[in-house]
Each structure stands twice: as C-alpha cells, then as structure tokens.
Enzyme design. Sequence first.
Site, PDB file in Angstrom:
ATOM      1  CB  THR A 280       7.466   9.193  12.693  1.00 57.07           C
ATOM      2  OG1 THR A 280       9.594   8.866  12.068  1.00 57.07           O
ATOM      3  CG2 THR A 280       7.192  10.550  12.178  1.00 57.07           C
TER       4      THR A 280
ATOM      5  CD  GLN B 199     -11.854   2.456  -1.033  1.00 55.24           C
ATOM      6  OE1 GLN B 199     -12.226   2.187   0.476  1.00 55.24           O
ATOM      7  NE2 GLN B 199     -11.878   3.733  -1.542  1.00 55.24           N
TER       8      GLN B 199
ATOM      9  CG  ASP C 172      14.432   8.804   7.077  1.00 53.60           C
ATOM     10  OD1 ASP C 172      14.308   7.599   7.914  1.00 53.60           O
ATOM     11  OD2 ASP C 172      15.092  10.359   7.393  1.00 53.60           O
TER      12      ASP C 172
ATOM     13  CG  ASN D 274      -6.440   7.460   5.366  1.00 50.44           C
ATOM     14  OD1 ASN D 274      -6.830   5.433   5.674  1.00 50.44           O
ATOM     15  ND2 ASN D 274      -7.321   7.579   4.614  1.00 50.44           N
TER      16      ASN D 274
ATOM     17  CD  GLN E 167      11.494  10.993  12.530  1.00 50.53           C
ATOM     18  OE1 GLN E 167      12.679  10.896  11.674  1.00 50.53           O
ATOM     19  NE2 GLN E 167      10.103  10.152  12.197  1.00 50.53           N
TER      20      GLN E 167
ATOM     21  CG  HIS F 206      14.925   7.108  13.489  1.00 52.58           C
ATOM     22  ND1 HIS F 206      12.887   7.848  13.622  1.00 52.58           N
ATOM     23  CD2 HIS F 206      14.682   6.522  11.823  1.00 52.58           C
ATOM     24  CE1 HIS F 206      12.480   7.429  12.187  1.00 52.58           C
ATOM     25  NE2 HIS F 206      13.365   6.665  11.352  1.00 52.58           N
TER      26      HIS F 206
ATOM     27  CG  HIS G  12      -2.375 -37.246  18.843  1.00 57.63           C
ATOM     28  ND1 HIS G  12      -3.669 -36.905  18.940  1.00 57.63           N
ATOM     29  CD2 HIS G  12      -1.465 -36.113  19.036  1.00 57.63           C
ATOM     30  CE1 HIS G  12      -3.839 -36.032  17.980  1.00 57.63           C
ATOM     31  NE2 HIS G  12      -2.477 -34.962  18.426  1.00 57.63           N
TER      32      HIS G  12
ATOM     33  CD  GLU H   7      -0.655 -33.247  25.982  1.00 63.25           C
ATOM     34  OE1 GLU H   7      -0.604 -33.070  24.315  1.00 63.25           O
ATOM     35  OE2 GLU H   7       0.121 -32.395  25.808  1.00 63.25           O
TER      36      GLU H   7
ATOM     37  CG  HIS I 279       7.998  12.677   9.527  1.00 59.70           C
ATOM     38  ND1 HIS I 279       7.680  12.372   8.485  1.00 59.70           N
ATOM     39  CD2 HIS I 279       9.531  12.219   9.905  1.00 59.70           C
ATOM     40  CE1 HIS I 279       9.099  11.462   7.377  1.00 59.70           C
ATOM     41  NE2 HIS I 279       9.967  11.405   8.280  1.00 59.70           N
TER      42      HIS I 279
ATOM     43  CE1 TYR J 164      -4.287   1.892   0.627  1.00 57.69           C
ATOM     44  CE2 TYR J 164      -2.626   3.033   1.341  1.00 57.69           C
ATOM     45  CZ  TYR J 164      -3.694   3.199   0.902  1.00 57.69           C
ATOM     46  OH  TYR J 164      -4.668   3.993   0.900  1.00 57.69           O
TER      47      TYR J 164
END
Lengths: 428, 428
Positions: free
Chosen positions: A230, A184, A354, A207, A252, A321, A413, A408, A255, A120
Amino acid sequence: MKKMKASQFAVDRQFEYGTPEQNETVQAVIRDVQERKDAALLEWTEKFDRVRIDQLKVSQKQIDDAYGQVDEAFLNSLRKAMQNIRVFHEKQKRSSWMDLQPDGTMLGQVMRPLKRVGVYVPGGKAAYPSSVLMNVIPAQVAGVEEIVMVTPPASGGVAGIHPAILVAANELGIREIYGVGGAQAIAALAYGTETIQPVDKICGPGNIFVALAKRYVYGAVAIDSIAGPTDIVVFADGKANPEYVAADMLSQAEHDEMASAILVTDSQQLAQQVEEQLEQQLSRLQRREIAQASLDKNGAILIADSLEEGMQAVNRIAPEHLELMVEEPLRWLGRVENAGAIFMGPYSSEPVGDYFAGPNHILPTNGTARFSSPLNVDDFMKKSSVIYFTKEALLENGEHITRLAYSEGLEAHAKAIEVRLRKEGNQE
Amino acid sequence: MKKMKASQFAVDRQFEYGTPEQNETVQAVIRDVQERKDAALLEWTEKFDRVRIDQLKVSQKQIDDAYGQVDEAFLNSLRKAMQNIRVFHEKQKRSSWMDLQPDGTMLGQVMRPLKRVGVYVPGGKAAYPSSVLMNVIPAQVAGVEEIVMVTPPASGGVAGIHPAILVAANELGIREIYGVGGAQAIAALAYGTETIQPVDKICGPGNIFVALAKRYVYGAVAIDSIAGPTDIVVFADGKANPEYVAADMLSQAEHDEMASAILVTDSQQLAQQVEEQLEQQLSRLQRREIAQASLDKNGAILIADSLEEGMQAVNRIAPEHLELMVEEPLRWLGRVENAGAIFMGPYSSEPVGDYFAGPNHILPTNGTARFSSPLNVDDFMKKSSVIYFTKEALLENGEHITRLAYSEGLEAHAKAIEVRLRKEGNQE
C-alpha cells in the site's frame, strides 16, 4: 528516509511472482483440491494453519455468538460506514441501454450482475471488518445474489475467526462463511468442492500463496487484482499543515514495512517541518517500529522546483492514495493522471476514505492506478451486446459483410449472409 | 457431432496453462527481453519467426505501399464498418461525476483514458483487419493517446505483414507499428526496450506463447483477457429456418477445430433438418475439413423438453455468441444470464456482428461470459475516487472514524483524525 529532487526520483515497482518453490506448492495444493475436494481442504488447513477443523461452514449460532464480543459503539460506527459506502456505490450502478435506428435495427448493451462471488478475508491477529464492507457492498449493489466469504481459521476467536469479521458479514446479510484460507480456499472457490460451490469471481487480498493461487485460477474465474504493498503520496504546498501531512504519512506507514509514504512539495520549509513532525509523532506511536521501517525503506520527501514539476512525479508514481494538500486543490484535480483515490484539502485525511466517506478503500496499488480503478460496482457486473438486424438492414448492408468475410478467407461467414440475401432478396 | 438431451449436456471447459516447457520458454524469453531489450527481440524473431529483420518499426512508406495491395471495394466496406463500430462505442463512453452533500462534502468518480495501449495482431496466412478495428476503436473512443500495434513478421507481405492489417491500422491513424510477435513482443510492450516504450495495457489474441506471456506480465500491465476457443449457441424453436441455423453454425465451425457450434432447440424436426443442412452445406465449403473436425469434436445438437429447459442449458454453456432464432426473441432476452453477444431474430446472423453492425466482436470465450464482457470503452479507462471532506463533516463524523481505526488496531489512522479534531475542534 530518502530526501531528493522530485525530478530525480525513480519509481521502483515490486512484483511478486513468488519463488519456484512457492509456485510449485500452490499448484500442488490447487490440483489436490480439484481432486480430493473437502478432504484436501481439511488436510491443508491442518498443515498450513495448524488448526484441525471438522466443519468448514461457520454456523449461524457462531455468528450470533460473535455479537457478544463486540461493543455497541463499534457496531453503531460500522453501520454508519456501511450506509455511506452503500450510498456512494449506488451511484456507480448503470443501466442497460439500447439504440434504435430508423431502419428498425436495434443495438444495445445489457448489464447483468455476476451470480456468485467469493470474498477472501485475511486472517491473523488484526481483523479488518472495513475490508469486508468494501468488498461486499459493491457486489450487493451490483445485484450479486450469492456472496460467500472464506477466511483462514486460527485458534481463538469464534470458530477461529475474529468476531468483528463475523459481525460485519452478518450485518451485510452474508450467510455463507467458510473457515478456510490460503491457496486451498482459492482453489475451492474456483473449482468447487462438496461443500463449497464454485464462484464466478474471487476478490480480496491475501498472502503470497493467495496471490499466486489467484493468478493461477485467473481465466477459470475472474479475480479482482493482485494486490501489492500500500502507498500514499501527499502533494503539498508551503501552506499545508506539517502536522497533518506527517500524521497522514504515518497512517500509511503503519500498515507494514513494505508500505510507502511520500511527500511531494515545492517548499523546502514544509519538507523540513514534516521531517520534524514525523520524528515527533513517530516517537508517540505504539506501531512505531513498523512505521519507522516503512519510512526508512520506502518513505521519501521529494522537493520539486514547482508544483507543476511535482505533479509530474506524482503521475509517474501513480499512487494508490493521493492527498492534494494545497491551497486550491480543485486546480490540481484535473492534472492528476494516475491515482486510485484523491483526497482534497486539509480535512480529507486518508482514514476518512479508508473507513467512512463512502468510496471504496480497495484501490490500485504498486503503480497500477495507471490502468486500474478502485473496486466498484462494474467489477461485479458483466455486459452483453445485443444486435437486432432487420431484413432491410441486411439487404442494404449484406454486400459489405460478405466482402469483409471473404477478405479474411472466412467463406462460411460470407455464406451465412449470402443464403439470406438469396432467399430474402428474391422475395422482394 | 453429439446429439443429446439438453438437460444432460455437461459443459467441458478447456483452460490452457501450457506445458512446463512452454512456461519455461516464455519466462526465459521475457527475462531476456527485460535484460537485452531490442537485441533480444531481433534474436528471438529470427529463432521463432525465421525472419531476420534489421528494423522493428514499420515505416510510413511501407504502410503507404500496402494500399497498392488492397482493392477499393474492400477499403470502402472497411470504412463503413469502422464508422458503425465507432458510433456504437461512442455510446459506451461515460462521464466523471460528483455528488454534493448539504454539509459541503463532495464525493465523486473521475474517468480518465489510459495513456498508452498495445494491440497484438496475430500473424499467419490469414489476416483479420476486422480485429484491428475492434481492438483499436474502443481505445480511441476512450481517448487513449498512444496506441501501438505489434504483429509477427513473416516472409512476404509488406515488411512481412499482411497489407490489409497495415491499411486497417493506417485508416485508424495508428502510426506506431512494430514487426515483432510472440512472447518477446508481449515482454517489450510490458517492460519496454530501446525502440518500444512500455504500455499500460496489452490487448489482442495470440498463440499459446502469447497467452502465457500475457498471464505472466499481468499486474505489471493490464491485459484484456486470455482468449479461449470461439463458440456459438443457436437457440431455436420449430419455426426457425434450418438453412440459416446450419449456415450460422458453420460460420463458427470454420474458424478452427477447437471452435464449437451448438444448436439448442425444443423441436426434434428442426434438429433433424439442421443436421441435413449441415451435411449439405459442409459439402460445398472449401474449409469443410476444419468445419467438419470442429463439429465432430465440439459440435452438438441439444434437444430440450421446452424452450425454458433449453435456456437453462444456454446459461450453463455461457456462449460467446448466442443467436435467439425463435419466434419472439425479445421474450427470451431477459432470460439470458450469460452470453457475450446476443443476436436476435433470423436476420441477425453472427457475421453481422463479427464485421459490421457496431458492437465489438472481441467477446468472452470458454464460458467466461459468466463474469466478463465484450471488449468495450471501459476497458480503456480508469477511475479515480475523489473525496472532499469539509471541516464540519470531519468534526461531525471524526469519532466514528477513529473508533473504526482503533478497532482494527490501526492507531496512526486514528491519530491522523484526532490531530485535526483537537486543532479544529478547539477553534470553534
């Protein structure tokens, strides 16, 4: 920005489980895609992305067109980065192994790549081709045959997609790209539609709707993780360069407002200098509003009585980081318990990792470095155990096995072993 | 039991997302434990397990008492199994590594154990000490310092817990055992209470409430997986022993009605013989009702035109357990794409792996062998990337890094590099 004693800093983790309404929306979208497939994808895309599309798949012609919109220098730097990332991840690859016993028994572990993976890629105005590299290359090194990309379409771009994304994908040899995003897209990857075949694993951030959808389909397919905001921690002594420390914190903080940048130091003087540097450098940044908001909300300068105490705070935070901006960084490496990526010394600025050095920039956020790892080749491989027992081994050990099975209450078995002991034992 | 052509077999995966009511209950329990901690644990235990307890932690005295209720032969077999499991998992352990470049740059990957892990052990009449071994040993081999066990209390047993569970835990050196189960135990492990410190990862199977709770807390802590119903596929040619094939299918079918046992073969004759054997052996089983129900619902005999076609069906099913009961099992091992554990030849009956050989019996169920692995040492370790860039490397490559940062609109990322290039470059 908070400024306080390191020992008193309380870590505040933010987990996004979404509102009941968001959860309902996501489940409704997923069910709809399961039922109506492609038709549902087109409708939800029109509704959420406000784009009417008539075909999901990006054509090779469109991908080729994207090259017209990026410059040669960018392409050159991208290819350099690609090569470094590939070289690093090649070193993560592991072999199958087997272990032979004197009685002929063989036990082993087979490593195999996943067959099909979906990546994605978020939409929006900014495009992050570096994230395309970081998601795709470990999968390719693992040997994944089919890698498919989904990304929400917008108006503009090529087929509604940022050209840098298409170019990065093409450079990696990705041929299957769909202009669809949100819950979707996750549903399509998990369960399949007429156009999109289902995958074994879904990677990449998105998101809140994407995060909730990934949480929902987890189990039907594998997912990489639920990404949080992050963060960076700079661990510095009095000899650190305050200009570098502040610049790295800002890299950082820019972002988004949820990002967090924290300095941990045993030096009051450095703390003071970094504060001044932050102010100065902020004033020259175009993205200063975001960075300022991030520092105000989540930034901190933590003063420790000693570097040892400071390292305890670092480990409590478990940063995504961590920069070790101290005189002898190697001395501290072994004391780090929790960190996604560790940058050692004054020249290992976070953006080095990065974009370029080779290690992955998809790292455990939100304190999850306590239990998770940078995206890596293992994430795209699966193991199978292999057991080859000889007749001798079975006759020798059968009684232990039946005894444990009976203990058991699992009679069948035990009988599966007994039928063999009876038959093979008699032949001796 | 279904009998059909292998090529026509459609895989039906069952995913448990719970009813809305179950989800609401789980979320209410979790929120309550987050707020009222120990008090909530005691109340929910009384409500769900119908046991009133006054202390959560099992005492060493109680653990010692449990030894009085197991026999010496069981203990001996358990210890043998323990040793084999430990030896196998030791081979999975990996080292940190680093890679040095001619310019002095060092890139590497550090491997570290998780610090604290929680193991959920289901309650109920049957106890599975083997699962205690399989959950705990990989964590111990990884180097996890603190391993804590939770299990729902009942009336009877020692402190409401089956003595075999307590003995297995004690043999492994587990000292922290709490008599609490269900969603409330998962919440306690994830978020902590006065008595139970939070963990980094939760392992082990449970009922639907446990599964939903694990799905919910995933992200705040790591979880192993959401376990589905157990299954086996026996891949057999005409030379396979039908008595063994049937016995192994039954050893899976006896687990519960949701379990699935499937024969894939190219031999009509073997199919016929296995059917007869299933009937005969079933009639002699005490657990025949469960096994019969499992075979009726989820059992199948799939006839393939060739073993090649049969293997395609196997890979579509992606079995948890796969037995290669064919003349030359090694010839087929490389053709297996998806399987949790692979048992080769006539003497590698599934219970050999369930109890004794060494590989883990906690395996990917419900077709998840397409993307997941047996529980293993990696599951209890985390990686950190390490980046040490030299000044030379930064001066050489800085331009690529700033270019990529600007291309993504991340100005402060570029500036963190530029401030160094300006300063260090000038010094040359």
